[in-house]
Design a protein around this motif. Structure first.
Motif, PDB file in Angstrom:
ATOM      1  N   TYR A   1      -1.650   9.495 -10.684  1.00 28.72           N
ATOM      2  CA  TYR A   1      -2.641   9.074  -9.716  1.00 28.72           C
ATOM      3  C   TYR A   1      -2.331   9.695  -8.370  1.00 28.72           C
ATOM      4  O   TYR A   1      -1.184   9.714  -7.937  1.00 28.72           O
ATOM      5  N   THR A   2      -3.338  10.149  -7.699  1.00 27.04           N
ATOM      6  CA  THR A   2      -3.163  10.713  -6.367  1.00 27.04           C
ATOM      7  C   THR A   2      -3.391   9.618  -5.346  1.00 27.04           C
ATOM      8  O   THR A   2      -4.424   8.949  -5.360  1.00 27.04           O
ATOM      9  N   LEU A   3      -2.421   9.441  -4.467  1.00 26.38           N
ATOM     10  CA  LEU A   3      -2.543   8.412  -3.443  1.00 26.38           C
ATOM     11  C   LEU A   3      -3.149   8.939  -2.153  1.00 26.38           C
ATOM     12  O   LEU A   3      -3.316   8.194  -1.202  1.00 26.38           O
ATOM     13  N   GLY A   4      -3.448  10.242  -2.107  1.00 27.39           N
ATOM     14  CA  GLY A   4      -3.970  10.798  -0.866  1.00 27.39           C
ATOM     15  C   GLY A   4      -2.843  10.993   0.125  1.00 27.39           C
ATOM     16  O   GLY A   4      -1.759  11.422  -0.234  1.00 27.39           O
ATOM     17  N   ASP A   5      -3.094  10.638   1.376  1.00 22.53           N
ATOM     18  CA  ASP A   5      -2.103  10.802   2.431  1.00 22.53           C
ATOM     19  C   ASP A   5      -0.999   9.773   2.233  1.00 22.53           C
ATOM     20  O   ASP A   5      -1.208   8.578   2.401  1.00 22.53           O
ATOM     21  N   THR A   6       0.201  10.237   1.850  1.00 21.12           N
ATOM     22  CA  THR A   6       1.292   9.311   1.519  1.00 21.12           C
ATOM     23  C   THR A   6       2.301   9.150   2.647  1.00 21.12           C
ATOM     24  O   THR A   6       3.401   8.691   2.430  1.00 21.12           O
ATOM     25  N   ARG A   7       1.920   9.500   3.869  1.00 22.96           N
ATOM     26  CA  ARG A   7       2.881   9.393   4.973  1.00 22.96           C
ATOM     27  C   ARG A   7       3.368   7.962   5.172  1.00 22.96           C
ATOM     28  O   ARG A   7       4.415   7.724   5.729  1.00 22.96           O
ATOM     29  N   THR A  14      10.689   1.436  -4.130  1.00 25.84           N
ATOM     30  CA  THR A  14      10.298   0.046  -4.269  1.00 25.84           C
ATOM     31  C   THR A  14       8.802  -0.020  -4.510  1.00 25.84           C
ATOM     32  O   THR A  14       8.004   0.073  -3.601  1.00 25.84           O
ATOM     33  N   VAL A  15       8.424  -0.163  -5.758  1.00 26.12           N
ATOM     34  CA  VAL A  15       7.025  -0.251  -6.158  1.00 26.12           C
ATOM     35  C   VAL A  15       6.868  -1.550  -6.923  1.00 26.12           C
ATOM     36  O   VAL A  15       7.645  -1.839  -7.826  1.00 26.12           O
ATOM     37  N   GLN A  16       5.890  -2.339  -6.541  1.00 29.49           N
ATOM     38  CA  GLN A  16       5.689  -3.640  -7.177  1.00 29.49           C
ATOM     39  C   GLN A  16       4.368  -3.670  -7.909  1.00 29.49           C
ATOM     40  O   GLN A  16       3.343  -3.287  -7.357  1.00 29.49           O
ATOM     41  N   GLN A  17       4.381  -4.146  -9.153  1.00 33.04           N
ATOM     42  CA  GLN A  17       3.155  -4.282  -9.911  1.00 33.04           C
ATOM     43  C   GLN A  17       2.727  -5.738  -9.940  1.00 33.04           C
ATOM     44  O   GLN A  17       3.509  -6.626 -10.278  1.00 33.04           O
ATOM     45  N   GLN A  18       1.483  -5.982  -9.582  1.00 32.63           N
ATOM     46  CA  GLN A  18       0.857  -7.291  -9.676  1.00 32.63           C
ATOM     47  C   GLN A  18      -0.478  -7.069 -10.375  1.00 32.63           C
ATOM     48  O   GLN A  18      -1.342  -6.358  -9.847  1.00 32.63           O
ATOM     49  N   ASP A  19      -0.635  -7.620 -11.556  1.00 36.61           N
ATOM     50  CA  ASP A  19      -1.829  -7.405 -12.377  1.00 36.61           C
ATOM     51  C   ASP A  19      -2.025  -5.905 -12.602  1.00 36.61           C
ATOM     52  O   ASP A  19      -1.100  -5.258 -13.064  1.00 36.61           O
ATOM     53  N   ASP A  20      -3.190  -5.345 -12.252  1.00 36.08           N
ATOM     54  CA  ASP A  20      -3.472  -3.928 -12.493  1.00 36.08           C
ATOM     55  C   ASP A  20      -3.059  -3.022 -11.343  1.00 36.08           C
ATOM     56  O   ASP A  20      -3.249  -1.813 -11.416  1.00 36.08           O
ATOM     57  N   ARG A  21      -2.526  -3.576 -10.280  1.00 39.10           N
ATOM     58  CA  ARG A  21      -2.205  -2.780  -9.098  1.00 39.10           C
ATOM     59  C   ARG A  21      -0.707  -2.550  -8.932  1.00 39.10           C
ATOM     60  O   ARG A  21       0.099  -3.444  -9.179  1.00 39.10           O
ATOM     61  N   LEU A  22      -0.370  -1.329  -8.466  1.00 40.44           N
ATOM     62  CA  LEU A  22       0.971  -1.016  -7.990  1.00 40.44           C
ATOM     63  C   LEU A  22       0.910  -1.003  -6.470  1.00 40.44           C
ATOM     64  O   LEU A  22       0.011  -0.391  -5.889  1.00 40.44           O
ATOM     65  N   TYR A  23       1.861  -1.681  -5.815  1.00 43.82           N
ATOM     66  CA  TYR A  23       1.903  -1.758  -4.358  1.00 43.82           C
ATOM     67  C   TYR A  23       3.089  -0.968  -3.836  1.00 43.82           C
ATOM     68  O   TYR A  23       4.180  -1.019  -4.394  1.00 43.82           O
ATOM     69  N   PHE A  24       2.861  -0.260  -2.722  1.00 43.31           N
ATOM     70  CA  PHE A  24       3.881   0.541  -2.045  1.00 43.31           C
ATOM     71  C   PHE A  24       3.943   0.077  -0.599  1.00 43.31           C
ATOM     72  O   PHE A  24       2.908  -0.029   0.055  1.00 43.31           O
ATOM     73  N   GLY A  25       5.146  -0.164  -0.095  1.00 45.65           N
ATOM     74  CA  GLY A  25       5.296  -0.519   1.315  1.00 45.65           C
ATOM     75  C   GLY A  25       5.248   0.729   2.163  1.00 45.65           C
ATOM     76  O   GLY A  25       5.443   1.842   1.685  1.00 45.65           O
ATOM     77  N   GLY A  26       5.004   0.541   3.453  1.00 44.07           N
ATOM     78  CA  GLY A  26       4.975   1.677   4.371  1.00 44.07           C
ATOM     79  C   GLY A  26       5.161   1.241   5.801  1.00 44.07           C
ATOM     80  O   GLY A  26       5.195   0.054   6.107  1.00 44.07           O
ATOM     81  N   LEU A  35      -4.101   0.705 -11.624  1.00 42.01           N
ATOM     82  CA  LEU A  35      -3.715   1.477 -12.807  1.00 42.01           C
ATOM     83  C   LEU A  35      -4.821   1.557 -13.857  1.00 42.01           C
ATOM     84  O   LEU A  35      -4.772   2.411 -14.737  1.00 42.01           O
ATOM     85  N   THR A  36      -5.814   0.698 -13.768  1.00 46.25           N
ATOM     86  CA  THR A  36      -6.923   0.727 -14.720  1.00 46.25           C
ATOM     87  C   THR A  36      -8.027   1.671 -14.256  1.00 46.25           C
ATOM     88  O   THR A  36      -8.514   2.496 -15.018  1.00 46.25           O
ATOM     89  N   THR A  37      -8.400   1.557 -12.976  1.00 47.59           N
ATOM     90  CA  THR A  37      -9.539   2.327 -12.466  1.00 47.59           C
ATOM     91  C   THR A  37      -9.133   3.590 -11.719  1.00 47.59           C
ATOM     92  O   THR A  37      -9.963   4.473 -11.508  1.00 47.59           O
ATOM     93  N   GLY A  38      -7.894   3.668 -11.253  1.00 48.34           N
ATOM     94  CA  GLY A  38      -7.453   4.799 -10.444  1.00 48.34           C
ATOM     95  C   GLY A  38      -7.788   4.642  -8.976  1.00 48.34           C
ATOM     96  O   GLY A  38      -7.430   5.485  -8.148  1.00 48.34           O
TER      97      GLY A  38
END
Length: 188
Positions: A1-7, A14-26, A35-38
């Motif tokens: 999956y492309t996250l676009g601007d990852t700055r 540290t990546v957290q999955q809750q239901d269908d989503r992966l969360y990234f801190g910043g 993860l289902t729809t992109g």
């Protein structure tokens, strides 16, 4: 999956999955990918999220904060600390629980703390407290803050710790430990 601007996805370990989503801190907020729809997205969170983790089904964080030193008149005189809290995934807001201030942990470089472990099913948090000679383990409670400081004794003077993990029963903390090796320029 492309996250676009990852700055803003600065701590990718540290990546957290809750239901269908992966969360990234910043630095600026929370980023996610479905993860289902992109579908990707982000939400600014004041002061950023710092290091995120999962605790009892919730996304939690540890981030650097500062406050003016008591009695100081100089604007540059601040005390650093680490704030611990939760992120509400419904409205993507942060809710602080407590702050650990540098004055509570003499000899520990709080700004260098990167390893945090939340007790599974409990309310304790363990943080590696980097120090000049040998790392310490700071034991915190969600409701009370700092409750204990552990100085691991491994029979050597300088110990560097990483990635703390609580045992399932909450009675033991495991950590990678690095010490100076017996040969020149080596580590054990």
């Amino acid at each position: 999956y492309t996250l676009g601007d990852t700055r803003d996805c600065w701590y990718r370990g540290t990546v957290q999955q809750q239901d269908d989503r992966l969360y990234f801190g910043g630095d600026d907020g929370l980023n996610w990918v479905n993860l289902t729809t992109g579908e990707t997205g982000s939400k600014p969170i004041q002061d950023g999220t710092g290091i995120i983790s999962e605790h009892n089904g919730q996304v939690v964080y540890m981030r650097e904060v500062s406050r003016p030193l008591a009695g100081s008149k100089a604007k540059e005189s601040n005390e650093d600390g680490l704030e611990f809290g939760r992120i509400n995934l419904t409205d993507l807001t942060s809710k602080p629980m407590f702050t650990l201030w540098q004055s509570q942990t003499p000899g520990v470089k709080l700004a260098d703390a990167i390893s945090v472990a939340w007790e599974s099913g409990g309310q304790r948090i363990a943080v590696v407290g980097p120090s000049e000679n040998s790392d310490k383990i700071l034991v915190l409670d969600e409701n009370r803050g700092l409750t204990d400081t552990i100085n691991p004794e491994l029979g050597v003077k300088a110990v560097r710790l990483g990635n703390l993990i609580w045992s399932r029963d909450g009675n033991t903390l495991f950590a990678a430990a690095i010490t100076k090796g017996t040969k020149e320029k080596t580590c054990d």
